[in-house]
Scaffold this motif. Structure first.
Motif, mmCIF file in Angstrom:
data_model
loop_
_atom_site.group_PDB
_atom_site.id
_atom_site.type_symbol
_atom_site.label_atom_id
_atom_site.label_comp_id
_atom_site.label_asym_id
_atom_site.label_seq_id
_atom_site.Cartn_x
_atom_site.Cartn_y
_atom_site.Cartn_z
ATOM 1 N N PRO A 196 -2.671 -15.825 7.196
ATOM 2 C CA PRO A 196 -2.816 -16.259 6.036
ATOM 3 C C PRO A 196 -4.029 -15.718 5.118
ATOM 4 N N GLY A 197 -3.802 -15.248 3.767
ATOM 5 C CA GLY A 197 -4.797 -14.992 3.014
ATOM 6 C C GLY A 197 -5.074 -13.487 3.007
ATOM 7 N N LEU A 198 -4.512 -12.730 4.173
ATOM 8 C CA LEU A 198 -4.722 -11.224 3.992
ATOM 9 C C LEU A 198 -4.005 -10.316 2.991
ATOM 10 N N LEU A 199 -2.952 -10.697 2.479
ATOM 11 C CA LEU A 199 -2.393 -10.161 1.413
ATOM 12 C C LEU A 199 -1.794 -11.003 0.247
ATOM 13 N N GLY A 200 -1.907 -10.792 -0.936
ATOM 14 C CA GLY A 200 -1.091 -11.758 -1.717
ATOM 15 C C GLY A 200 0.400 -10.976 -2.143
ATOM 16 N N GLU A 201 0.459 -11.228 -3.402
ATOM 17 C CA GLU A 201 2.100 -10.845 -3.846
ATOM 18 C C GLU A 201 1.983 -10.286 -5.112
ATOM 19 N N PRO A 202 2.889 -9.649 -5.749
ATOM 20 C CA PRO A 202 3.922 -9.037 -5.103
ATOM 21 C C PRO A 202 3.149 -7.702 -3.962
ATOM 22 N N LEU A 203 4.293 -7.383 -3.097
ATOM 23 C CA LEU A 203 3.811 -6.290 -2.077
ATOM 24 C C LEU A 203 4.660 -4.914 -2.509
ATOM 25 N N THR A 204 3.873 -3.881 -2.347
ATOM 26 C CA THR A 204 4.844 -2.753 -2.383
ATOM 27 C C THR A 204 4.454 -1.894 -1.164
ATOM 28 N N ALA A 205 5.146 -0.981 -0.964
ATOM 29 C CA ALA A 205 5.026 0.020 0.275
ATOM 30 C C ALA A 205 5.354 1.424 0.330
ATOM 31 N N SER A 206 4.738 2.352 0.737
ATOM 32 C CA SER A 206 5.278 3.691 0.685
ATOM 33 C C SER A 206 5.090 4.066 1.993
ATOM 34 N N LEU A 207 5.914 5.169 2.745
ATOM 35 C CA LEU A 207 5.675 5.754 3.752
ATOM 36 C C LEU A 207 4.796 6.933 3.698
#
Length: 341
Positions: free
Chosen positions: A24-35
């Motif tokens: 909990p608390g490590l990341l907020g939102e929204p998330l994006t991702a890339s290879l």
């Protein structure tokens, strides 16, 4: 949790929800991702909420060799090495529930640094900086092999006794799992290695795939992290040394284009210099290197053949797979040459 585009092999919504529960608390939102490009084995993704960035690592898609791509193993060794002289990323969480994103995975901190895989990258730095980086790579390997496994909770991480025999048996089995064509000389190489098998070997933590582009180097030419621990175990430290030299020899022979040609950069130490620096730092006897280098080439040939097999089945993600099939033959020839010395 709202997300945008997600690359193949990563269910970002599911991973994001799992992370919110586990850390909990490590990341907020929204998330994006890339290879993250460059990987031909495990898949590595950059995931960010726009301010904090983490790295998610999972096995490849499709056909996976038995005992390979063990996410829990990578996670455990990096967690254990935290606080030692060996630089590793902070690891946040490990998930073995395949329902989350189709495979086990782990999450680690993003570490600044460059994985130098090409000679052209090092050429921009100049010979002196190139030599300093390569020397630090060797010194870091000495540091790794000096870690007492029991002192970091890794006494049961492997079985050093009989390690080389098991390695040879394992890679022969892996080869059989990926056979889809005739590979000239590869069975002869396995037979040569069996005949030359040393009767005794030391036992340390070994990385299993040690080379410059499996490390991150910062702007001050310091190694900030050693990555890609999927093949780590307790075993003979000379296998790590031999693998470094095998990658270097591949570059010199023109067979390293599909992996790395960094050792071709001006200033990079010769194989003899690498051996001398490692011997001086570790105090180890470097006899029987012909066997160890032959085993390194056999291992690399089997690994590339496995990747070639997955690629031929359309089960790889990303680019950079051209020439893999031809590279296997080069590796086998180099291995046979090493065992004839």
């Amino acid at each position: 949790m709202t997300t945008r585009e997600t690359p193949d092999g990563l269910d970002l919504d599911a991973v994001g929800a799992w992370l919110a529960r586990e850390t909990p608390g490590l990341l907020g939102e929204p998330l994006t991702a890339s290879l993250i490009t460059g990987g031909k084995s495990n898949l590595t993704y950059r995931v960010t909420d726009g301010s904090t960035e983490v790295v998610v690592r999972r096995p490849p898609l499709g056909h996976v060799l038995a005992t390979a791509h063990d996410m829990g193993r990578e996670y455990r060794v990096m967690a254990a090495l935290a606080g030692t002289a060996v630089p590793v990323p902070v690891v946040h969480a490990h998930c073995d529930d395949t329902d989350v994103t189709g495979a086990p995975f782990y999450v680690m901190a993003s570490v600044p640094g460059t994985p130098y895989s090409r000679a052209s990258q090092l050429t921009e730095l100049g010979p002196e900086r190139t030599r300093a980086i390569a020397d630090r790579l060797v010194d870091t390997l000495v540091d790794l092999h000096a870690v007492d496994p029991a002192s970091v909770g890794l006494a049961d991480f492997g079985r050093p006794d009989g390690y080389l025999e098991r390695q040879l048996r394992r890679w022969r089995k892996q080869l059989d799992s990926s056979r889809s064509r005739e590979i000239s000389g590869i069975d002869e190489l396995a037979t040569q290695l069996e005949r030359q098998l040393p009767t005794h070997s030391a036992g340390t933590i070994v990385h299993g795939d040690y080379r410059l582009d499996n490390a991150l180097v910062d702007a001050d030419d310091r190694i900030t992290a050693v990555l890609d621990w999927e093949m780590s175990t307790l075993g003979d430290p000379l296998t790590d040394v031999a693998l470094m030299l095998a990658y270097q020899q591949m570059s010199a022979s023109g067979g390293g284009a599909v992996v790395t040609d960094a050792p071709l950069a001006a200033g990079y130490p010769s194989p003899e210099d690498v051996l001398q620096r490692y011997a001086a730092g570790s105090g180890r006897d470097l006899g029987a290197m012909g066997f160890h280098i032959g085993l390194a080439f056999f291992k690399l040939a089997v690994i590339l053949e496995g990747i070639y097999f997955r690629h031929s089945q359309g089960q790889t993600v990303g680019g950079g797979f051209d020439g893999l099939g031809d590279a296997v033959a080069v590796l086998v020839a180099e291995g046979l040459e090493a065992t004839r010395v």
